[in-house]
Structure formats: C-alpha cells, structure tokens
Write a protein that holds these residues in place. Sequence first.
Motif, PDB file in Angstrom:
ATOM      1  N   THR A 151     -11.515   2.358 -12.100  1.00  0.00           N
ATOM      2  CA  THR A 151     -11.477   2.366 -10.633  1.00  0.00           C
ATOM      3  C   THR A 151     -10.730   1.128 -10.159  1.00  0.00           C
ATOM      4  OG1 THR A 151     -13.591   1.206 -10.502  1.00  0.00           O
ATOM      5  CG2 THR A 151     -13.652   3.610 -10.391  1.00  0.00           C
ATOM      6  N   VAL A 152     -10.099   1.275  -9.026  1.00  0.00           N
ATOM      7  CA  VAL A 152      -9.246   0.199  -8.532  1.00  0.00           C
ATOM      8  C   VAL A 152      -9.769  -0.296  -7.184  1.00  0.00           C
ATOM      9  CG1 VAL A 152      -7.001  -0.188  -7.462  1.00  0.00           C
ATOM     10  CG2 VAL A 152      -7.125   0.703  -9.779  1.00  0.00           C
ATOM     11  N   GLU A 153      -9.822  -1.582  -7.095  1.00  0.00           N
ATOM     12  CA  GLU A 153     -10.242  -2.219  -5.833  1.00  0.00           C
ATOM     13  C   GLU A 153      -9.053  -3.018  -5.312  1.00  0.00           C
ATOM     14  OE1 GLU A 153     -13.209  -5.941  -4.631  1.00  0.00           O
ATOM     15  OE2 GLU A 153     -13.159  -5.158  -6.666  1.00  0.00           O
ATOM     16  N   ARG A 154      -8.533  -2.603  -4.179  1.00  0.00           N
ATOM     17  CA  ARG A 154      -7.355  -3.293  -3.645  1.00  0.00           C
ATOM     18  C   ARG A 154      -7.716  -4.696  -3.161  1.00  0.00           C
ATOM     19  NH1 ARG A 154      -2.774  -0.317  -2.882  1.00  0.00           N
ATOM     20  NH2 ARG A 154      -3.003   1.918  -3.234  1.00  0.00           N
ATOM     21  N   HIS A 192       0.813  -1.222   0.000  1.00  0.00           N
ATOM     22  CA  HIS A 192       0.000   0.000   0.000  1.00  0.00           C
ATOM     23  C   HIS A 192       0.846   1.271   0.000  1.00  0.00           C
ATOM     24  CE1 HIS A 192       0.664   0.469   4.398  1.00  0.00           C
ATOM     25  NE2 HIS A 192       0.634  -0.844   4.399  1.00  0.00           N
ATOM     26  N   LEU A 193       2.158   1.120   0.213  1.00  0.00           N
ATOM     27  CA  LEU A 193       3.038   2.296   0.198  1.00  0.00           C
ATOM     28  C   LEU A 193       3.862   2.388  -1.080  1.00  0.00           C
ATOM     29  CD1 LEU A 193       4.490   2.409   3.833  1.00  0.00           C
ATOM     30  CD2 LEU A 193       2.640   3.759   2.850  1.00  0.00           C
ATOM     31  N   LEU A 194       3.840   1.342  -1.886  1.00  0.00           N
ATOM     32  CA  LEU A 194       4.774   1.250  -3.007  1.00  0.00           C
ATOM     33  C   LEU A 194       4.644   2.433  -3.972  1.00  0.00           C
ATOM     34  CD1 LEU A 194       6.978  -0.388  -4.255  1.00  0.00           C
ATOM     35  CD2 LEU A 194       5.257  -1.857  -5.322  1.00  0.00           C
ATOM     36  N   VAL A 198      -9.432  -6.315 -14.476  1.00  0.00           N
ATOM     37  CA  VAL A 198      -8.064  -6.733 -14.769  1.00  0.00           C
ATOM     38  C   VAL A 198      -7.290  -6.807 -13.455  1.00  0.00           C
ATOM     39  CG1 VAL A 198      -5.921  -6.138 -15.966  1.00  0.00           C
ATOM     40  CG2 VAL A 198      -8.136  -5.604 -17.017  1.00  0.00           C
ATOM     41  N   ALA A 199      -6.633  -7.935 -13.242  1.00  0.00           N
ATOM     42  CA  ALA A 199      -5.843  -8.082 -12.017  1.00  0.00           C
ATOM     43  C   ALA A 199      -4.497  -7.378 -12.178  1.00  0.00           C
ATOM     44  CB  ALA A 199      -5.626  -9.559 -11.711  1.00  0.00           C
ATOM     45  N   LEU A 200      -4.132  -6.616 -11.178  1.00  0.00           N
ATOM     46  CA  LEU A 200      -2.831  -5.941 -11.172  1.00  0.00           C
ATOM     47  C   LEU A 200      -2.008  -6.465 -10.005  1.00  0.00           C
ATOM     48  CD1 LEU A 200      -3.909  -2.197 -11.703  1.00  0.00           C
ATOM     49  CD2 LEU A 200      -3.072  -3.798 -13.444  1.00  0.00           C
ATOM     50  N   ASN A 201      -0.756  -6.823 -10.279  1.00  0.00           N
ATOM     51  CA  ASN A 201       0.109  -7.174  -9.159  1.00  0.00           C
ATOM     52  C   ASN A 201       0.578  -5.879  -8.478  1.00  0.00           C
ATOM     53  OD1 ASN A 201       2.403  -6.113 -10.453  1.00  0.00           O
ATOM     54  ND2 ASN A 201       2.822  -8.061 -11.474  1.00  0.00           N
ATOM     55  N   PRO A 202       1.207  -5.967  -7.310  1.00  0.00           N
ATOM     56  CA  PRO A 202       1.559  -4.746  -6.579  1.00  0.00           C
ATOM     57  C   PRO A 202       2.409  -3.769  -7.390  1.00  0.00           C
ATOM     58  CG  PRO A 202       1.762  -6.633  -5.132  1.00  0.00           C
ATOM     59  CD  PRO A 202       1.487  -7.183  -6.503  1.00  0.00           C
ATOM     60  N   THR A 203       3.339  -4.291  -8.162  1.00  0.00           N
ATOM     61  CA  THR A 203       4.200  -3.392  -8.933  1.00  0.00           C
ATOM     62  C   THR A 203       3.405  -2.704 -10.035  1.00  0.00           C
ATOM     63  OG1 THR A 203       6.056  -4.867  -8.500  1.00  0.00           O
ATOM     64  CG2 THR A 203       6.357  -3.225 -10.231  1.00  0.00           C
ATOM     65  N   ALA A 204       2.558  -3.458 -10.718  1.00  0.00           N
ATOM     66  CA  ALA A 204       1.727  -2.862 -11.773  1.00  0.00           C
ATOM     67  C   ALA A 204       0.799  -1.807 -11.181  1.00  0.00           C
ATOM     68  CB  ALA A 204       0.919  -3.946 -12.484  1.00  0.00           C
ATOM     69  N   LEU A 205       0.253  -2.094  -9.998  1.00  0.00           N
ATOM     70  CA  LEU A 205      -0.620  -1.121  -9.341  1.00  0.00           C
ATOM     71  C   LEU A 205       0.145   0.168  -9.026  1.00  0.00           C
ATOM     72  CD1 LEU A 205      -3.204  -0.209  -7.912  1.00  0.00           C
ATOM     73  CD2 LEU A 205      -2.429  -1.459  -5.883  1.00  0.00           C
ATOM     74  N   ALA A 206       1.368   0.005  -8.525  1.00  0.00           N
ATOM     75  CA  ALA A 206       2.184   1.189  -8.197  1.00  0.00           C
ATOM     76  C   ALA A 206       2.482   1.990  -9.464  1.00  0.00           C
ATOM     77  CB  ALA A 206       3.484   0.759  -7.523  1.00  0.00           C
ATOM     78  N   LEU A 207       2.802   1.296 -10.543  1.00  0.00           N
ATOM     79  CA  LEU A 207       3.082   2.000 -11.808  1.00  0.00           C
ATOM     80  C   LEU A 207       1.827   2.712 -12.302  1.00  0.00           C
ATOM     81  CD1 LEU A 207       5.305  -0.642 -13.645  1.00  0.00           C
ATOM     82  CD2 LEU A 207       6.047   1.487 -12.559  1.00  0.00           C
ATOM     83  N   TRP A 208       0.682   2.033 -12.205  1.00  0.00           N
ATOM     84  CA  TRP A 208      -0.584   2.649 -12.646  1.00  0.00           C
ATOM     85  C   TRP A 208      -0.834   3.928 -11.846  1.00  0.00           C
ATOM     86  CZ3 TRP A 208      -5.447   3.522 -10.375  1.00  0.00           C
ATOM     87  CH2 TRP A 208      -6.470   3.870 -11.277  1.00  0.00           C
ATOM     88  N   ALA A 221      -4.453  -5.643  -6.843  1.00  0.00           N
ATOM     89  CA  ALA A 221      -5.700  -4.901  -7.042  1.00  0.00           C
ATOM     90  C   ALA A 221      -6.453  -5.466  -8.235  1.00  0.00           C
ATOM     91  CB  ALA A 221      -5.396  -3.426  -7.289  1.00  0.00           C
ATOM     92  N   LEU A 222      -7.735  -5.147  -8.273  1.00  0.00           N
ATOM     93  CA  LEU A 222      -8.551  -5.402  -9.452  1.00  0.00           C
ATOM     94  C   LEU A 222      -8.910  -4.046 -10.052  1.00  0.00           C
ATOM     95  CD1 LEU A 222     -11.020  -8.207  -8.299  1.00  0.00           C
ATOM     96  CD2 LEU A 222      -9.180  -8.418  -9.997  1.00  0.00           C
ATOM     97  N   ALA A 223      -8.629  -3.886 -11.346  1.00  0.00           N
ATOM     98  CA  ALA A 223      -8.942  -2.621 -12.018  1.00  0.00           C
ATOM     99  C   ALA A 223     -10.214  -2.817 -12.834  1.00  0.00           C
ATOM    100  CB  ALA A 223      -7.783  -2.211 -12.923  1.00  0.00           C
TER     101      ALA A 223
END
Lengths: 220, 91
Positions: free
Chosen positions: B17-20, A127-129, B36-46, B25-27
Amino acid sequence: VRVVIADARPLARAALRLAVDGRSGISVVADVGDAESCLKACRDAAAGLAVVAADLGPDGAGHLCARVREELPDTRTLVVADGPAVDRVLELLEAGADGVTVADDGLDALLDAASVVADGHTYIPVHLLGTVLHSLIDRRRSDEEAQRRYRELSARERETLALLGRGYDAAGIASHLVISPQTSRTHIQNVLRKLGVHTRVEAAAFAIDNGFCDLEGGAA
Amino acid sequence: MTADLTQARPVRAEGVTVERTPGGALAHRAGGEAAVALNPTALALWELCDGQTTAEEMVLAVCALFDVDEPRARGEVFDALTEMRTVGLVA
C-alpha cells in the motif's frame, strides 16, 4: 528569474504578481492580459519564464507556448491549469509548454514548478505523473496499432482511405482514381475489412485521427 | 550494472500500500517491514507496474515526457524497477 505573468483576468494576475514577486528568486517584470502582450513583454524584458493561465485567449495557452518556444528560445513557459485533466495537461505539454501546474495545488506548488521549469526541466504535478505516463503509453499503443492496420492496406486501398477521410463517396473515389464504381466499392470494402471497422464514417475518422488523408506521391 | 528489463512486464507486489507524502510516497509492504520511500518518478513507475506495460514502454514514455535521451531514461527506469524488485515492491 525574470517572470512575465499572462492572465486575462486583471485581478487574478495582480494577485499572482503580489504572491510570487520576490519569492524563490522570482522577479515579476510584467503582467499582461493577452498572448501578443505576453510575447512582447517576454521579448522586451528578456524574461526567463512566462507563467500563463491555461484559458488565455483567444487561442489558448498552448498556442502561446508554441510561439514562445519558436520565437523566444531563452524564455520557458509554465501553464497554470484550472484542473487536473490529464488530456489537457498532455495537450499543453505537446503544444510546447515546459511545465504545467494545477491551480488547486496552491502557491507552493506553483513556486516549485517555476523553479523547476526555469532550471530547464519539465514540470508535471507529482499526483498526475503516473496517469500522464500511462496516457502516453496508451496513446503510443494506439498509434502503433493504427500503423499496423494501415500497413495491411495496398497502395490503392491507402488512396481510397485517404479519399474517404477527405469526404469522398464511392462515386467520387472512382472518378478521382479513374476506376470503375464497382472497383471503388471493392476497395472500400477491403479497407473496412482490413481496418476492422463497419462503416465508411468510421474509416474516415480513422484516416483523419491518424493523419492518413494525404495521398502518397503528393497527388491531390 | 543495469539489468536488461526491456521485455519485462513488472507487476506491483501483492499487499503493498502506498501513502502519499509531499516528496513522493511511502510504500508499506505486506509483511510489516519498514516502509520504503519512493520519489515521485519511482512512484509513477510503480503505478505503471500493471503486468501489461513493458519496461521499455515506460522508458519511451519518460523520454517523451521529459525530453531526455533514451539511454539515460532506460538506465534510470531499469535501475528504479530493479531496486523496487529488490525491496519487494514489484514482482
């Protein structure tokens, strides 16, 4: 993985030991209350991971992580931060922590973080990334802007800036650079204009914040 | 092949919209298409896709944070951005 727990609060470290020992491949080999004891325990027990409370005194977890990185290359460090302050997380990582987890994220997050860090990776709470990356980008932009403005200064103006950063006034700068007071004031005005600041204090802060207080060529 | 996005300033697509979730997350896209499923890195980039941040800035930040070499980080970041563009999460 052999783990040392470092927390100044006896009850907290005892509770953490009970919670993690034997889980996710963790074997707690020591729990200690200060940085020196942590270093010694990691060394003596050939620990693979130190789990450190962020407020470990007297110099803080960052200082301990830096020493572990320097003195014990086979030991990784995971800091347990009290809260999700991005600046604090970045500060710990830059000091040498291999990972930071947030106490509020709970035990599963800590176990996950321990596993990631012990495997040789960096751990940051999911959540901080995004915020941490954004903060890094902002900082890089700020550094580049500072460098750009610094490059606009002449060699003499850079010396003037360095001396402002060291607390010199116009007369002191004139004396140090062996120039007239009027020339010193001119250099100062040029520095302020080129840096886009209004006061000598702002210029001094700019020099200190960006590491521009050294006189080029090594002159003191 | 990885697209060269060095100077691109990707921006989040409107209406997404993003649902963690525990794993990232799910976008959800505006048209009601499948999430669309996002892994943590993809979510951070988004999250970094604000139309001002360049893809190269993202690469350098990832390098600094995860201590990975630039070519690897560039490949992973550009691939993720390209994929997010393809599925309509990023314009």
